[in-house]
Scaffold this active site. Structure first.
Site, PDB file in Angstrom:
ATOM      1  N   ASP A  20     -12.677   1.515   4.420  1.00  0.00           N
ATOM      2  CA  ASP A  20     -12.013   1.613   5.239  1.00  0.00           C
ATOM      3  C   ASP A  20     -12.277   1.105   6.896  1.00  0.00           C
ATOM      4  O   ASP A  20     -11.256   0.934   7.561  1.00  0.00           O
ATOM      5  CB  ASP A  20     -11.344   3.378   5.590  1.00  0.00           C
ATOM      6  CG  ASP A  20     -10.302   3.827   4.212  1.00  0.00           C
ATOM      7  OD1 ASP A  20      -9.677   2.990   3.436  1.00  0.00           O
ATOM      8  OD2 ASP A  20      -9.494   4.675   3.629  1.00  0.00           O
ATOM      9  N   ASP A  75      -5.964   4.540  -6.124  1.00  0.00           N
ATOM     10  CA  ASP A  75      -6.289   5.159  -4.572  1.00  0.00           C
ATOM     11  C   ASP A  75      -6.783   6.564  -5.522  1.00  0.00           C
ATOM     12  O   ASP A  75      -6.126   7.214  -5.964  1.00  0.00           O
ATOM     13  CB  ASP A  75      -5.493   4.988  -3.704  1.00  0.00           C
ATOM     14  CG  ASP A  75      -6.484   5.658  -2.094  1.00  0.00           C
ATOM     15  OD1 ASP A  75      -7.609   5.918  -2.483  1.00  0.00           O
ATOM     16  OD2 ASP A  75      -5.749   4.982  -0.825  1.00  0.00           O
ATOM     17  N   ASP A  94       0.719  -1.140  -0.128  1.00  0.00           N
ATOM     18  CA  ASP A  94      -0.038  -0.053  -0.378  1.00  0.00           C
ATOM     19  C   ASP A  94       0.670   1.140  -0.221  1.00  0.00           C
ATOM     20  O   ASP A  94       2.105   1.428  -0.314  1.00  0.00           O
ATOM     21  CB  ASP A  94      -0.600  -0.329   1.405  1.00  0.00           C
ATOM     22  CG  ASP A  94      -2.136   0.258   1.506  1.00  0.00           C
ATOM     23  OD1 ASP A  94      -2.469   2.019   0.845  1.00  0.00           O
ATOM     24  OD2 ASP A  94      -3.330  -0.068   0.330  1.00  0.00           O
TER      25      ASP A  94
END
Ligand code: DGJ
Length: 732
Positions: free
Chosen positions: A547, A477, A361
């Site tokens: 999230d 993202d 990530d």
């Protein structure tokens, strides 16, 4: 047969009489001969939109509902209020689908029917294209309807082109503006916020306009997913009643306007948000609206969802035939605090767990401005040599050596002011002159309307993936929205194009990703579920719903998304958020595309055993049914202390039932759905924690589908966080 045909001919004749139809056409289940058309039927196997051309050459709608149903007779000769695609300025006084300021300043449009073409794109998909033209100006509108017959989905959009002397201005440009049959309507919306996505609220519509919209431009769906349900003559039910499901394919600002006029007639306008978005269209240029997707059923919301799921799995998602891999993601486990050694140890964890892809990530990049927190480095897509001295290819190889795919996180539309990129190109961001920069999460949006910026954004993806061919997965993202809509690239008179041109440029880059890297899987993410729509999903395999991974909240979030998006696309990761019982956490994640976001070292030995024991059967046994089966929602978490649903394979031989207890108290049986009534199903509780026995009374028994659907099963779930996963396999 004869009576049926006679009735239909009678209906057509009555309509012809009532409306002064230009030419009568006999109705049949066949596509209409539509040149010149009088009645135009947009057909799927179960649903139909019926349109008609009046003697005034305007296009009217007669019905939207069951295929071949008799449509209600209008009481009067149609007028402007009845236009199927109403335009402003010439008699129509409600919310218009179209508003144009023509090159000479005239603000009215009067659309007349020109022609309708029907073509079969294959045995399941057809396209009806209706051309309308202004009675005076050389301004053309094409209304397009692509139908997916077996899946009962209609894709609708409009296109505009003109040959006026100068540019004209489009001020309203709905993708669709259907009217719904007479009745009372209940609207369900899917709203929320960061970490609280897809929350369902239902209300009865009354007179006036109800608007659901986004003005965020980017990460535009943060507060609301662009989908809705309209239920006719009663609140939405799962297995009964007429439901219209609507979903807009647009990742920018959008608007749904539900207008009930003084006569109680409901029209829904759906499309790009016209707010601040006037668009100047030059002669010869084509403006295409986003696609609006419809599915109608008279068997409740469950059928509408299954229609969308089947359709999305076949026509929308990339790699439709592939099961989604089990991921181990490092975000919740490490945030920005990792290095090569830590990652290699996580690879080992991934292998021990049975995961199939490791997803690295945020935080792997930035040289001069290392991305060690969210203050710096965004935009500088070079590997951080301090954290990862051997680079990404080394990591991809190390992952492959353990039998894992390797995924990478990118946020290619954004920049931190503390970055080399911003220092070089401060004019590449979306901002307003003379205003202090408005940062969100310490960053700004890159202005993709500027070709050089767009190319840069693409090159971040292209270079990362091309120079590291071992990368098999990409998470795209996007963590902020637009608050200062200014572009230093667009001319002063075209600032309002920003909202639309940005999204078009974004899709251009997403297309390049999908076509240049056909084997790299993609996950859509925007600070959770801030970008989940069917148009973006065409270029991706899955999305990150939220999230929030507290399984208690995920029960609701995943339930909400399930109305439109199939389980295979919904990434569901096991984390320690909320610190819930581990089995409950696993069971909630296993009902979607299972993944993990945990630090293996921080799990107890018992949790590690439980996790490993869950992954193997998920991959081998449950995954095909969860990810490719039909969903039946059985018990809503909104109505009590429990949530339950089952997935059923296409041949009805296999089913998996999930039961989650979200509060204490409920001990009722759970009645299954979708099974073969005649089938004999072997009932077995799975995903039992190691060493635990099943307390499901029916465990190990063989029951017939009819009994399972009539009497149900009695899961041993009465306390908050109890959960069961039950496998049903039919004898052949
Ligand atoms: C927001 C995403 O939703 C998270 O999963 C994570 O990728 C962070 N961004 C990283 O900044």
């Amino acid at each position: 047969m004869k009576t049926w045909l006679m009735r239909k001919i009678h209906v057509v004749v009555v309509f012809g009489f009532m409306f002064g139809v230009t030419r009568l056409v006999a109705q049949s289940a066949e596509p209409p001969d539509s040149s010149p058309a009088s009645l135009i039927k947009i057909l799927t196997s179960r649903s139909q939109i019926t349109l008609m051309v009046g003697t005034d050459r305007h296009l009217y709608q007669l019905g939207f509902g069951l295929t071949n149903a008799a449509v209600a007779l209008p009481k009067k000769t149609p007028g402007r209020d009845d236009d199927f695609y109403p335009s402003a300025g010439d008699g129509y006084v409600f919310e218009p689908a179209l508003k144009v300021t023509h090159a000479d300043g005239n603000t009215s449009t009067d659309l007349e029917f020109v022609r309708s073409d029907y073509s079969e794109l294959d045995s399941n998909v057809s396209l009806t294209r209706i051309e309308l033209r202004d009675a005076y100006y050389p301004f053309h509108v094409f209304l397009n309807f692509k139908t997916y017959r077996a899946e009962d989905v209609i894709e609708e959009w409009a296109e505009y082109v003109h040959e006026e002397t100068n540019a004209l201005t489009l001020e309203r440009f709905a993708s669709a503006a259907p009217e719904f049959p007479t009745g009372d309507y209940w609207l369900t919306q899917f709203h929320g916020d960061w970490a609280k996505e897809a929350q369902m609220t239902e209300e009865k519509l009354t007179f006036g306009i109800k608007v659901l919209d986004s003005k965020l431009g980017v990460r535009a769906q943060k507060y609301r997913t662009p989908v809705f349900l309209l239920s006719r003559n009663g609140p939405a039910a799962e297995t009964t009643g007429e439901i219209y499901g609507g979903a807009l394919g647009w990742s920018g600002s959008y608007q749904f306007a539900f207008e009930m006029n003084p006569q109680g007639r409901l029209r829904t306008l759906a499309g790009i948000n016209p707010f601040d978005s006037a668009y100047h269209l030059r002669a010869g240029e084509l403006f295409s609206t986003p696609k609006m997707f419809w599915s109608w059923s008279d068997a409740g919301a469950g059928q509408v969802s299954r229609n969308f799921h089947r359709w999305a799995r076949k026509y929308i998602l990339r790699h439709p035939e592939n099961l989604r891999p089990v991921l181990l993601n490092n975000w919740e486990a490490t945030r920005f605090d990792f290095n090569e050694t830590k990652l290699l140890s996580l690879f080992d964890s991934a292998k021990a767990l049975g995961a199939e892809v490791f997803l690295l990530d945020d935080g792997w990049f930035g040289e001069r401005f290392p991305r060690d927190n969210d203050h710096a480095g965004l935009g500088d897509w070079q590997v951080n040599p301090r954290k990862l001295p051997h680079g990404l290819s080394y990591l991809a190889k190390a992952a492959a050596g353990r039998g894992l795919g390797f995924g990478i996180w990118l946020e290619p539309e954004m920049v931190n002011p503390e970055s080399e990129l911003y220092q070089r190109h401060p004019d590449w961001v979306i901002a307003q002159p003379h205003r202090p920069l408005d940062l969100q999460r310490n960053h700004l949006v890159l202005d993709l309307t500027r070709p050089a910026t767009r190319e840069f954004s693409w090159s971040a993806i292209d270079r990362t993936l091309r120079s590291n061919p071992g990368i098999t997965f990409m998470k795209w993202d996007c963590n902020r929205f637009i608050t200062q809509p200014g572009s230093s690239y667009l001319p002063a008179g075209e600032q309002s194009h920003l909202w639309i041109d940005y999204v078009r440029a974004l899709y251009g880059n997403m297309d390049r990703f999908a076509t240049n890297f056909p084997d790299v899987m993609g996950m859509l993410c925007a600070g959770g579920g801030g970008r989940v729509d069917f148009e973006a999903l065409r270029r991706f395999d899955s999305f990150w719903p939220s999230d929030c991974t507290d399984p208690l909240d995920r029960v609701f979030i995943q339930w909400g998304y399930s109305y439109f998006y199939p389980a295979c696309a919904m990434a569901a990761h096991v984390t320690r958020m909320g610190n819930r019982p581990f089995k409950f956490t696993l069971d909630v994640a296993m009902s979607g595309a299972l993944g993990f976001d945990v630090d293996w070292q921080k799990l107890s030995p018992q949790q590690r055993t439980e996790a490993t024991a869950a992954v193997a059967p998920y991959k081998e046994d449950l995954r095909p049914i969860v990810q490719q089966g039909d969903l039946y929602r059985l018990v809503s978490p909104y109505h009590g202390q429990r949530s339950a649903f089952d997935y059923v394979s296409a041949d009805c031989h296999r089913s998996v039932l999930f039961v989650y207890q979200i509060g204490s108290g409920n001990a009722e049986s759970v009645k299954l759905a979708g099974l073969d009534p005649q089938g004999h199903y072997h009932v077995s509780e799975v995903n039992l924690s190691p060493g635990k026995n099943s307390h499901l009374p029916e465990n190990g028994r063989v029951l017939d589908g009819a009994a399972l659907m009539r009497d149900g099963l009695n899961p041993d779930c009465t306390r908050k966080f109890d959960s069961e996963v039950i496998d049903l396999t039919a004898d052949h």
